[in-house]
Design a protein around this motif. Structure first.
Motif, mmCIF file in Angstrom:
data_model
loop_
_atom_site.group_PDB
_atom_site.id
_atom_site.type_symbol
_atom_site.label_atom_id
_atom_site.label_comp_id
_atom_site.label_asym_id
_atom_site.label_seq_id
_atom_site.Cartn_x
_atom_site.Cartn_y
_atom_site.Cartn_z
ATOM 1 N N LEU A 195 0.850 -1.189 0.000
ATOM 2 C CA LEU A 195 0.000 0.000 0.000
ATOM 3 C C LEU A 195 0.885 1.239 0.000
ATOM 4 O O LEU A 195 1.815 1.354 0.803
ATOM 5 C CB LEU A 195 -0.896 -0.012 1.239
ATOM 6 C CG LEU A 195 -1.747 1.230 1.497
ATOM 7 C CD1 LEU A 195 -2.768 1.416 0.386
ATOM 8 C CD2 LEU A 195 -2.440 1.120 2.855
ATOM 9 N N VAL A 196 0.576 2.168 -0.903
ATOM 10 C CA VAL A 196 1.374 3.387 -1.011
ATOM 11 C C VAL A 196 0.441 4.535 -1.348
ATOM 12 O O VAL A 196 -0.609 4.335 -1.973
ATOM 13 C CB VAL A 196 2.482 3.216 -2.076
ATOM 14 C CG1 VAL A 196 1.891 3.030 -3.463
ATOM 15 C CG2 VAL A 196 3.456 4.367 -2.042
ATOM 16 N N GLN A 197 0.823 5.726 -0.938
ATOM 17 C CA GLN A 197 0.019 6.901 -1.268
ATOM 18 C C GLN A 197 0.309 7.357 -2.691
ATOM 19 O O GLN A 197 1.403 7.096 -3.239
ATOM 20 C CB GLN A 197 0.331 8.038 -0.296
ATOM 21 C CG GLN A 197 -0.255 7.834 1.094
ATOM 22 C CD GLN A 197 -0.119 9.077 1.964
ATOM 23 O OE1 GLN A 197 0.802 9.872 1.795
ATOM 24 N NE2 GLN A 197 -1.046 9.241 2.895
ATOM 25 N N ALA A 198 -0.638 8.018 -3.269
ATOM 26 C CA ALA A 198 -0.449 8.569 -4.613
ATOM 27 C C ALA A 198 0.790 9.456 -4.640
ATOM 28 O O ALA A 198 1.037 10.224 -3.704
ATOM 29 C CB ALA A 198 -1.682 9.367 -5.027
ATOM 30 N N GLY A 199 1.574 9.281 -5.706
ATOM 31 C CA GLY A 199 2.822 10.016 -5.817
ATOM 32 C C GLY A 199 4.024 9.257 -5.293
ATOM 33 O O GLY A 199 5.166 9.665 -5.515
ATOM 34 N N GLY A 200 3.757 8.168 -4.594
ATOM 35 C CA GLY A 200 4.823 7.372 -4.020
ATOM 36 C C GLY A 200 5.433 6.400 -5.009
ATOM 37 O O GLY A 200 5.098 6.394 -6.196
ATOM 38 N N PRO B 131 -3.743 6.301 -8.191
ATOM 39 C CA PRO B 131 -4.754 5.330 -7.746
ATOM 40 C C PRO B 131 -5.139 4.343 -8.850
ATOM 41 O O PRO B 131 -5.430 3.177 -8.554
ATOM 42 C CB PRO B 131 -5.936 6.232 -7.360
ATOM 43 C CG PRO B 131 -5.293 7.504 -6.923
ATOM 44 C CD PRO B 131 -4.116 7.677 -7.847
ATOM 45 N N GLU B 132 -5.105 4.772 -10.095
ATOM 46 C CA GLU B 132 -5.455 3.867 -11.194
ATOM 47 C C GLU B 132 -4.387 2.810 -11.463
ATOM 48 O O GLU B 132 -4.593 1.921 -12.298
ATOM 49 C CB GLU B 132 -5.748 4.654 -12.485
ATOM 50 C CG GLU B 132 -4.697 5.666 -12.864
ATOM 51 C CD GLU B 132 -5.027 7.073 -12.397
ATOM 52 O OE1 GLU B 132 -5.468 7.237 -11.234
ATOM 53 O OE2 GLU B 132 -4.833 8.011 -13.200
ATOM 54 N N GLN C 157 -0.099 -7.750 -4.883
ATOM 55 C CA GLN C 157 -1.068 -6.665 -4.860
ATOM 56 C C GLN C 157 -0.374 -5.318 -4.672
ATOM 57 O O GLN C 157 0.465 -5.170 -3.774
ATOM 58 C CB GLN C 157 -2.078 -6.876 -3.729
ATOM 59 C CG GLN C 157 -3.090 -5.750 -3.561
ATOM 60 C CD GLN C 157 -4.092 -5.685 -4.685
ATOM 61 O OE1 GLN C 157 -4.659 -6.700 -5.099
ATOM 62 N NE2 GLN C 157 -4.348 -4.482 -5.212
ATOM 63 N N VAL C 158 -0.748 -4.383 -5.515
ATOM 64 C CA VAL C 158 -0.311 -2.995 -5.366
ATOM 65 C C VAL C 158 -1.559 -2.137 -5.185
ATOM 66 O O VAL C 158 -2.468 -2.174 -6.024
ATOM 67 C CB VAL C 158 0.497 -2.522 -6.598
ATOM 68 C CG1 VAL C 158 0.754 -1.015 -6.525
ATOM 69 C CG2 VAL C 158 1.798 -3.286 -6.694
ATOM 70 N N THR C 159 -1.604 -1.388 -4.108
ATOM 71 C CA THR C 159 -2.733 -0.510 -3.832
ATOM 72 C C THR C 159 -2.219 0.912 -3.639
ATOM 73 O O THR C 159 -1.341 1.150 -2.807
ATOM 74 C CB THR C 159 -3.499 -0.956 -2.576
ATOM 75 O OG1 THR C 159 -3.930 -2.318 -2.740
ATOM 76 C CG2 THR C 159 -4.716 -0.072 -2.341
ATOM 77 N N VAL C 160 -2.756 1.818 -4.425
ATOM 78 C CA VAL C 160 -2.363 3.225 -4.357
ATOM 79 C C VAL C 160 -3.540 4.030 -3.836
ATOM 80 O O VAL C 160 -4.597 4.070 -4.478
ATOM 81 C CB VAL C 160 -1.908 3.743 -5.726
ATOM 82 C CG1 VAL C 160 -1.390 5.183 -5.607
ATOM 83 C CG2 VAL C 160 -0.832 2.851 -6.315
ATOM 84 N N SER C 161 -3.355 4.654 -2.698
ATOM 85 C CA SER C 161 -4.439 5.431 -2.099
ATOM 86 C C SER C 161 -4.341 6.895 -2.529
ATOM 87 O O SER C 161 -3.250 7.415 -2.758
ATOM 88 C CB SER C 161 -4.382 5.323 -0.581
ATOM 89 O OG SER C 161 -3.172 5.889 -0.102
ATOM 90 N N SER C 162 -5.504 7.518 -2.630
ATOM 91 C CA SER C 162 -5.519 8.926 -3.081
ATOM 92 C C SER C 162 -5.412 9.877 -1.903
ATOM 93 O O SER C 162 -5.469 9.491 -0.760
ATOM 94 C CB SER C 162 -6.808 9.192 -3.841
ATOM 95 O OG SER C 162 -7.926 8.865 -3.041
#
Length: 114
Positions: free
Chosen positions: A11-16, A87-88, A109-114
């Motif tokens: 899990l990573v934040q957008a831009g990461g 996020p996409e 799994q890669v999850t990008v949070s906004s």
């Protein structure tokens, strides 16, 4: 029997950034190409990046300039460096190898949070 094992998702934040790794059980030089694809929920699997046996690299338009594929033949590893994540980009990412046969990893799994 060739096995591919992915790691590095999370899990990573957008831009990461994240770096995915794919470990092959056999010599990766036997493959014509290796790469990464991804599948988001409800969507078709999409090819993301590919590296040929002669080190030619190809990228999907959606990741070009942000993702970089590389390999270490001696370590039998293929990597996907992902920067400026959006996020996409959230999906299960699969390592694959094409040669006499086609092989796939189990996915990470890669999850990008906004």
């Amino acid at each position: 029997q060739v096995q591919l094992v992915e790691s590095g998702g999370g899990l990573v934040q957008a831009g990461g950034s994240l770096r995915l790794s794919c470990a092959a059980s056999g010599s990766i030089f036997m493959f014509n190409s290796m790469g990464w694809s991804r599948q988001a929920p409800g969507k078709q699997r999409e090819n993301v990046a590919r590296i040929s046996n002669s080190d030619i690299k190809n990228y999907a338009g959606s990741v070009k300039g942000r993702f970089t594929i590389s390999r270490d033949i001696a370590k039998k590893m293929v990597y996907l460096e992902m920067n400026s994540l959006k996020p996409e980009d959230t999906a299960v990412y699969y390592c694959y190898a094409n040669g006499i046969g086609n092989y796939w990893g189990q996915g990470t799994q890669v999850t990008v949070s906004s």
